[in-house]
Design a protein around this motif. Structure first.
Motif, PDB file in Angstrom:
ATOM      1  N   MET A   1      90.722  19.846  28.349  1.00 50.39           N
ATOM      2  CA  MET A   1      91.095  20.339  29.654  1.00 50.39           C
ATOM      3  C   MET A   1      92.253  21.309  29.496  1.00 50.39           C
ATOM      4  O   MET A   1      93.236  20.996  28.853  1.00 50.39           O
ATOM      5  N   GLN A   2      92.168  22.453  30.112  1.00 43.43           N
ATOM      6  CA  GLN A   2      93.199  23.471  30.024  1.00 43.43           C
ATOM      7  C   GLN A   2      94.345  23.096  30.954  1.00 43.43           C
ATOM      8  O   GLN A   2      94.153  22.823  32.126  1.00 43.43           O
ATOM      9  N   THR A   3      95.579  23.074  30.412  1.00 44.72           N
ATOM     10  CA  THR A   3      96.718  22.702  31.236  1.00 44.72           C
ATOM     11  C   THR A   3      97.863  23.686  31.068  1.00 44.72           C
ATOM     12  O   THR A   3      99.013  23.315  31.069  1.00 44.72           O
ATOM     13  N   ASN A   4      97.587  24.967  30.922  1.00 43.54           N
ATOM     14  CA  ASN A   4      98.663  25.936  30.762  1.00 43.54           C
ATOM     15  C   ASN A   4      99.337  26.219  32.096  1.00 43.54           C
ATOM     16  O   ASN A   4      98.842  25.888  33.162  1.00 43.54           O
ATOM     17  N   ASP A   5     100.517  26.862  32.036  1.00 43.14           N
ATOM     18  CA  ASP A   5     101.308  27.113  33.240  1.00 43.14           C
ATOM     19  C   ASP A   5     100.570  27.986  34.249  1.00 43.14           C
ATOM     20  O   ASP A   5     100.678  27.777  35.452  1.00 43.14           O
ATOM     21  N   ASN A   6      99.805  28.981  33.790  1.00 42.93           N
ATOM     22  CA  ASN A   6      99.071  29.850  34.713  1.00 42.93           C
ATOM     23  C   ASN A   6      98.049  29.070  35.520  1.00 42.93           C
ATOM     24  O   ASN A   6      97.913  29.268  36.723  1.00 42.93           O
ATOM     25  N   LEU A   7      97.325  28.181  34.850  1.00 45.10           N
ATOM     26  CA  LEU A   7      96.318  27.380  35.545  1.00 45.10           C
ATOM     27  C   LEU A   7      96.986  26.441  36.536  1.00 45.10           C
ATOM     28  O   LEU A   7      96.574  26.338  37.683  1.00 45.10           O
ATOM     29  N   MET A   8      98.031  25.765  36.106  1.00 45.54           N
ATOM     30  CA  MET A   8      98.703  24.806  36.970  1.00 45.54           C
ATOM     31  C   MET A   8      99.363  25.495  38.156  1.00 45.54           C
ATOM     32  O   MET A   8      99.466  24.916  39.235  1.00 45.54           O
ATOM     33  N   GLY A   9      99.799  26.750  37.993  1.00 42.85           N
ATOM     34  CA  GLY A   9     100.419  27.475  39.083  1.00 42.85           C
ATOM     35  C   GLY A   9      99.439  27.989  40.113  1.00 42.85           C
ATOM     36  O   GLY A   9      99.823  28.404  41.196  1.00 42.85           O
ATOM     37  N   SER A  10      98.141  27.939  39.810  1.00 43.58           N
ATOM     38  CA  SER A  10      97.147  28.493  40.723  1.00 43.58           C
ATOM     39  C   SER A  10      96.727  27.524  41.828  1.00 43.58           C
ATOM     40  O   SER A  10      96.043  27.914  42.751  1.00 43.58           O
ATOM     41  N   PHE A  11      97.136  26.276  41.754  1.00 43.25           N
ATOM     42  CA  PHE A  11      96.837  25.314  42.815  1.00 43.25           C
ATOM     43  C   PHE A  11      97.832  24.164  42.742  1.00 43.25           C
ATOM     44  O   PHE A  11      98.490  23.957  41.733  1.00 43.25           O
ATOM     45  N   ASP A  12      97.970  23.424  43.839  1.00 48.17           N
ATOM     46  CA  ASP A  12      98.893  22.294  43.855  1.00 48.17           C
ATOM     47  C   ASP A  12      98.177  20.956  43.994  1.00 48.17           C
ATOM     48  O   ASP A  12      98.790  19.918  43.971  1.00 48.17           O
ATOM     49  N   ARG A  13      96.869  21.009  44.119  1.00 48.82           N
ATOM     50  CA  ARG A  13      96.046  19.798  44.177  1.00 48.82           C
ATOM     51  C   ARG A  13      94.634  20.186  43.782  1.00 48.82           C
ATOM     52  O   ARG A  13      94.174  21.282  44.077  1.00 48.82           O
ATOM     53  N   GLY A  14      93.929  19.264  43.116  1.00 53.68           N
ATOM     54  CA  GLY A  14      92.559  19.534  42.724  1.00 53.68           C
ATOM     55  C   GLY A  14      91.623  19.561  43.919  1.00 53.68           C
ATOM     56  O   GLY A  14      91.942  19.072  45.002  1.00 53.68           O
ATOM     57  N   ASN A  15      90.450  20.153  43.694  1.00 55.83           N
ATOM     58  CA  ASN A  15      89.413  20.202  44.721  1.00 55.83           C
ATOM     59  C   ASN A  15      88.068  20.046  44.019  1.00 55.83           C
ATOM     60  O   ASN A  15      87.483  21.024  43.573  1.00 55.83           O
ATOM     61  N   VAL A  16      87.587  18.819  43.922  1.00 61.03           N
ATOM     62  CA  VAL A  16      86.348  18.552  43.188  1.00 61.03           C
ATOM     63  C   VAL A  16      85.124  19.208  43.816  1.00 61.03           C
ATOM     64  O   VAL A  16      84.087  19.314  43.168  1.00 61.03           O
ATOM     65  N   LEU A  17      85.235  19.682  45.042  1.00 57.93           N
ATOM     66  CA  LEU A  17      84.113  20.346  45.683  1.00 57.93           C
ATOM     67  C   LEU A  17      83.991  21.806  45.271  1.00 57.93           C
ATOM     68  O   LEU A  17      82.971  22.439  45.523  1.00 57.93           O
ATOM     69  N   SER A  18      85.016  22.326  44.591  1.00 57.11           N
ATOM     70  CA  SER A  18      85.005  23.714  44.135  1.00 57.11           C
ATOM     71  C   SER A  18      84.520  23.788  42.688  1.00 57.11           C
ATOM     72  O   SER A  18      85.017  23.057  41.824  1.00 57.11           O
ATOM     73  N   THR A  19      83.588  24.696  42.425  1.00 56.88           N
ATOM     74  CA  THR A  19      83.095  24.866  41.058  1.00 56.88           C
ATOM     75  C   THR A  19      84.167  25.460  40.141  1.00 56.88           C
ATOM     76  O   THR A  19      84.072  25.350  38.929  1.00 56.88           O
ATOM     77  N   LYS A  20      85.191  26.088  40.718  1.00 55.15           N
ATOM     78  CA  LYS A  20      86.246  26.722  39.931  1.00 55.15           C
ATOM     79  C   LYS A  20      87.372  25.764  39.563  1.00 55.15           C
ATOM     80  O   LYS A  20      88.228  26.106  38.761  1.00 55.15           O
ATOM     81  N   CYS A  21      87.398  24.592  40.138  1.00 56.12           N
ATOM     82  CA  CYS A  21      88.484  23.647  39.895  1.00 56.12           C
ATOM     83  C   CYS A  21      88.176  22.774  38.673  1.00 56.12           C
ATOM     84  O   CYS A  21      87.097  22.190  38.580  1.00 56.12           O
ATOM     85  N   PRO A  22      89.123  22.666  37.742  1.00 62.74           N
ATOM     86  CA  PRO A  22      88.898  21.833  36.548  1.00 62.74           C
ATOM     87  C   PRO A  22      88.732  20.355  36.869  1.00 62.74           C
ATOM     88  O   PRO A  22      88.215  19.602  36.043  1.00 62.74           O
ATOM     89  N   SER A  23      89.112  19.940  38.069  1.00 62.68           N
ATOM     90  CA  SER A  23      88.931  18.532  38.417  1.00 62.68           C
ATOM     91  C   SER A  23      87.460  18.139  38.436  1.00 62.68           C
ATOM     92  O   SER A  23      87.117  16.982  38.181  1.00 62.68           O
ATOM     93  N   ARG A  24      86.587  19.096  38.689  1.00 62.54           N
ATOM     94  CA  ARG A  24      85.151  18.810  38.702  1.00 62.54           C
ATOM     95  C   ARG A  24      84.686  18.378  37.307  1.00 62.54           C
ATOM     96  O   ARG A  24      83.907  17.447  37.162  1.00 62.54           O
ATOM     97  N   GLU A  25      85.157  19.062  36.275  1.00 61.53           N
ATOM     98  CA  GLU A  25      84.782  18.720  34.894  1.00 61.53           C
ATOM     99  C   GLU A  25      85.348  17.359  34.506  1.00 61.53           C
ATOM    100  O   GLU A  25      84.663  16.546  33.884  1.00 61.53           O
ATOM    101  N   VAL A  26      86.599  17.098  34.875  1.00 58.45           N
ATOM    102  CA  VAL A  26      87.210  15.797  34.590  1.00 58.45           C
ATOM    103  C   VAL A  26      86.434  14.698  35.306  1.00 58.45           C
ATOM    104  O   VAL A  26      86.132  13.647  34.724  1.00 58.45           O
ATOM    105  N   LEU A  27      86.082  14.930  36.566  1.00 58.76           N
ATOM    106  CA  LEU A  27      85.303  13.950  37.325  1.00 58.76           C
ATOM    107  C   LEU A  27      83.978  13.663  36.629  1.00 58.76           C
ATOM    108  O   LEU A  27      83.541  12.514  36.550  1.00 58.76           O
ATOM    109  N   LYS A  28      83.346  14.703  36.104  1.00 56.98           N
ATOM    110  CA  LYS A  28      82.083  14.530  35.384  1.00 56.98           C
ATOM    111  C   LYS A  28      82.277  13.611  34.176  1.00 56.98           C
ATOM    112  O   LYS A  28      81.438  12.757  33.900  1.00 56.98           O
ATOM    113  N   HIS A  29      83.388  13.762  33.473  1.00 55.81           N
ATOM    114  CA  HIS A  29      83.658  12.934  32.291  1.00 55.81           C
ATOM    115  C   HIS A  29      83.917  11.478  32.669  1.00 55.81           C
ATOM    116  O   HIS A  29      83.357  10.568  32.068  1.00 55.81           O
TER     117      HIS A  29
END
Length: 131
Positions: free
Chosen positions: A1-29
């Motif tokens: 899972m990518q956790t760099n500062d740029n990625l973390m700065g692009s949102f303040d909470r995950g959104n599993v309903l969005s295909t662009k959010c890394p939380s969807r991949e984590v949820l899949k795992h």
């Protein structure tokens, strides 16, 4: 899972309903066929060897268990502990995040097992024979 500062700065909470959010991949795992069962097996927080985990999860292959543990480790839920001995000795245990999530998994499994009879009795007979 990518956790760099740029990625973390692009949102303040995950959104599993969005295909662009890394939380969807984590949820899949974590909700994969074997992921939930790994959390359940490791729920007590104690390190366990690969073979002990596999013995407890009926039907999982070595390959699928290894892949699942690698994914959960990469996501920060599982620690892989390697002891410098011959033959190699490796154990797995939940991280603090894994323990938190594992508690949710335990609640889910406990609810399911406690309500299984009622669930099965409310399922039409034709569906029960297909499982």
């Amino acid at each position: 899972m990518q956790t760099n500062d740029n990625l973390m700065g692009s949102f303040d909470r995950g959104n599993v309903l969005s295909t662009k959010c890394p939380s969807r991949e984590v949820l899949k795992h974590v909700t994969s066929r074997w992921g939930l069962l790994v959390f359940f097996v490791l729920r007590n927080g104690e390190p366990q060897r690969f073979s002990a985990i596999r013995k407890q999860i009926d039907g999982v292959s070595e390959k699928m268990l290894a892949q699942t543990l690698q994914q959960l480790e990469a996501d920060g839920f599982v620690d892989r502990i390697v002891y410098p001995v011959v033959p190699p000795h490796v154990e797995y245990q939940l991280t603090d995040f894994g323990i938190q999530f594992g508690g949710k998994v335990f609640e889910l499994v406990d609810w399911l097992e406690s309500n299984l009879i009622d669930l099965l009795s409310s399922t039409p007979k034709a569906e029960q024979t297909n499982h």
